[in-house]
Scaffold this motif. Structure first.
Motif, PDB file in Angstrom:
ATOM      1  N   GLY A   1      -5.293  25.239  15.362  1.00 12.73           N
ATOM      2  CA  GLY A   1      -6.725  25.085  15.572  1.00 12.73           C
ATOM      3  C   GLY A   1      -7.445  26.419  15.548  1.00 12.73           C
ATOM      4  N   ASP A   2      -8.509  26.511  16.353  1.00 12.55           N
ATOM      5  CA  ASP A   2      -9.325  27.723  16.392  1.00 12.55           C
ATOM      6  C   ASP A   2      -9.131  28.446  17.727  1.00 12.55           C
ATOM      7  N   SER A   3     -10.173  29.095  18.227  1.00 15.17           N
ATOM      8  CA  SER A   3     -10.035  29.870  19.469  1.00 15.17           C
ATOM      9  C   SER A   3      -9.738  28.994  20.676  1.00 15.17           C
ATOM     10  N   ILE A   4     -10.131  27.734  20.632  1.00 15.57           N
ATOM     11  CA  ILE A   4      -9.833  26.834  21.750  1.00 15.57           C
ATOM     12  C   ILE A   4      -8.325  26.683  21.901  1.00 15.57           C
TER      13      ILE A   4
ATOM     14  N   ILE B   1       5.872  27.230  18.817  1.00 17.85           N
ATOM     15  CA  ILE B   1       6.092  28.212  17.769  1.00 17.85           C
ATOM     16  C   ILE B   1       4.769  28.502  17.059  1.00 17.85           C
ATOM     17  N   GLY B   2       4.757  29.535  16.231  1.00 15.13           N
ATOM     18  CA  GLY B   2       3.567  29.884  15.474  1.00 15.13           C
ATOM     19  C   GLY B   2       3.468  31.374  15.257  1.00 15.13           C
TER      20      GLY B   2
ATOM     21  N   TYR C   1       3.344  30.834  21.891  1.00 14.50           N
ATOM     22  CA  TYR C   1       3.157  31.026  20.453  1.00 14.50           C
ATOM     23  C   TYR C   1       2.322  29.868  19.905  1.00 14.50           C
ATOM     24  N   ASN C   2       1.486  30.161  18.910  1.00 11.63           N
ATOM     25  CA  ASN C   2       0.574  29.149  18.410  1.00 11.63           C
ATOM     26  C   ASN C   2       0.036  29.525  17.035  1.00 11.63           C
ATOM     27  N   ALA C   3      -0.764  28.619  16.473  1.00 12.14           N
ATOM     28  CA  ALA C   3      -1.479  28.883  15.226  1.00 12.14           C
ATOM     29  C   ALA C   3      -2.962  28.633  15.484  1.00 12.14           C
ATOM     30  N   GLY C   4      -3.511  29.358  16.449  1.00  7.06           N
ATOM     31  CA  GLY C   4      -4.924  29.289  16.749  1.00  7.06           C
ATOM     32  C   GLY C   4      -5.650  30.451  16.094  1.00  7.06           C
ATOM     33  N   TYR C   5      -6.713  30.158  15.360  1.00  5.86           N
ATOM     34  CA  TYR C   5      -7.444  31.179  14.619  1.00  5.86           C
ATOM     35  C   TYR C   5      -8.897  31.201  15.087  1.00  5.86           C
ATOM     36  N   GLY C   6      -9.203  32.131  15.973  1.00  7.59           N
ATOM     37  CA  GLY C   6     -10.532  32.231  16.540  1.00  7.59           C
ATOM     38  C   GLY C   6     -11.603  32.384  15.482  1.00  7.59           C
TER      39      GLY C   6
ATOM     40  N   ALA D   1      -2.724  25.856   5.515  1.00  8.07           N
ATOM     41  CA  ALA D   1      -1.754  24.941   6.138  1.00  8.07           C
ATOM     42  C   ALA D   1      -0.394  24.974   5.448  1.00  8.07           C
ATOM     43  N   ASP D   2      -0.394  24.982   4.121  1.00  2.00           N
ATOM     44  CA  ASP D   2       0.866  24.925   3.379  1.00  2.00           C
ATOM     45  C   ASP D   2       1.741  26.142   3.670  1.00  2.00           C
ATOM     46  N   SER D   3       1.169  27.332   3.543  1.00  2.00           N
ATOM     47  CA  SER D   3       1.949  28.544   3.773  1.00  2.00           C
ATOM     48  C   SER D   3       2.344  28.679   5.246  1.00  2.00           C
ATOM     49  N   LEU D   4       1.439  28.302   6.139  1.00  2.00           N
ATOM     50  CA  LEU D   4       1.730  28.395   7.575  1.00  2.00           C
ATOM     51  C   LEU D   4       2.869  27.468   7.972  1.00  2.00           C
ATOM     52  N   TYR D   5       2.759  26.202   7.560  1.00  2.00           N
ATOM     53  CA  TYR D   5       3.760  25.226   7.993  1.00  2.00           C
ATOM     54  C   TYR D   5       5.095  25.449   7.305  1.00  2.00           C
ATOM     55  N   SER D   6       5.074  26.056   6.123  1.00  2.00           N
ATOM     56  CA  SER D   6       6.334  26.404   5.468  1.00  2.00           C
ATOM     57  C   SER D   6       7.115  27.418   6.302  1.00  2.00           C
ATOM     58  N   ARG D   7       6.389  28.287   7.005  1.00  2.00           N
ATOM     59  CA  ARG D   7       7.031  29.290   7.867  1.00  2.00           C
ATOM     60  C   ARG D   7       7.332  28.757   9.255  1.00  2.00           C
ATOM     61  N   PHE D   8       6.525  27.815   9.727  1.00  2.00           N
ATOM     62  CA  PHE D   8       6.687  27.281  11.084  1.00  2.00           C
ATOM     63  C   PHE D   8       6.674  25.751  11.043  1.00  2.00           C
ATOM     64  N   PRO D   9       7.740  25.145  10.494  1.00  2.00           N
ATOM     65  CA  PRO D   9       7.787  23.684  10.315  1.00  2.00           C
ATOM     66  C   PRO D   9       8.119  22.947  11.611  1.00  2.00           C
ATOM     67  N   ALA D  10       7.157  22.902  12.498  1.00  2.00           N
ATOM     68  CA  ALA D  10       7.378  22.294  13.813  1.00  2.00           C
ATOM     69  C   ALA D  10       7.594  20.785  13.698  1.00  2.00           C
ATOM     70  N   ASP D  11       8.312  20.252  14.681  1.00  2.46           N
ATOM     71  CA  ASP D  11       8.532  18.804  14.743  1.00  2.46           C
ATOM     72  C   ASP D  11       7.236  18.066  15.077  1.00  2.46           C
TER      73      ASP D  11
END
Length: 202
Positions: free
Chosen positions: A8-11, A39-40, A52-57, A68-78
């Motif tokens: 998500g974002d900064s939240i 993870i992230g 760890y996360n994928a939050g982008y303020g 999303a594609d490149s991010l999830y390829s590196r961090f393929p969470a369940d």
């Protein structure tokens, strides 16, 4: 060990004046005995904890879809917790574009991992108006989107229900205060309990 990606974002990421909801969520899951790992690419910290996360303020749903594609390829969470819908202006009439971006995110993740479980949030409302006056309409359309996708792996989570920016947000009327972060975490926790393996006893 089940891996979880907060996307998500900064939240999601947290900031200088507020903490991410992932901190109380991580504590709730640990206390309940769930074997999970966040993870992230981002590392958010407090004096006592790290998540760890994928939050982008400051970024919006379209930005997340583009990465999303490149991010999830590196961090393929369940499991992915998707909370995105802010960082637009009402004058942009952004609802259709946000929903299209969310559909793209979901499709990209499922193409990489067909078994991924995606919890899709109807996002928290805001008192920063008129900028965020589109959020009620957005949340309605997010609900329609999830219903139309009709996938057992894509689950709607209503983060707007019970949220009150007057008591749950910091002074900017957008980001969660400690009480708000707890409220968001509890809603995610209740949803996660329905999809996670049963926790180990004592």
């Amino acid at each position: 060990m089940v891996t979880i990606l907060g996307f998500g974002d900064s939240i999601t990421q947290g900031g200088a004046d507020f903490v991410s909801y992932l901190f109380p969520l991580q504590k709730k899951l640990r206390k309940a005995g769930y074997s999970v790992q966040f993870i992230g690419p981002k590392v958010s910290t407090t004096p006592t904890d790290t998540v760890y996360n994928a939050g982008y303020g400051g970024k919006n749903a379209e930005f997340l879809a583009a990465s999303a594609d490149s991010l999830y390829s590196r961090f393929p969470a369940d499991i992915v917790l998707l909370h995105t819908g802010h960082n637009h202006f009402d004058t942009e009439n952004p609802v259709a574009g946000i929903v299209t971006a969310q559909k793209s995110i979901i499709a990209q993740l499922m193409a990489i991992n067909p078994r991924v479980v995606i919890l899709v949030a109807q996002v928290i409302s805001s008192g920063k108006l008129p900028k965020y006056s589109y959020i009620p309409a957005l949340n309605e359309q997010i609900g329609v989107m999830v219903k139309e996708l009709n996938s057992r792996n894509v689950i709607l989570v209503n983060q707007e229900k019970g949220w009150d920016w007057q008591t749950d947000a910091i002074a900017d009327k957008v980001h969660p205060n400690a009480q708000g972060a707890e409220k968001i975490a509890q809603t995610w926790f209740d949803a996660l309990k329905r999809v996670l393996p049963r926790p180990k006893k004592g």
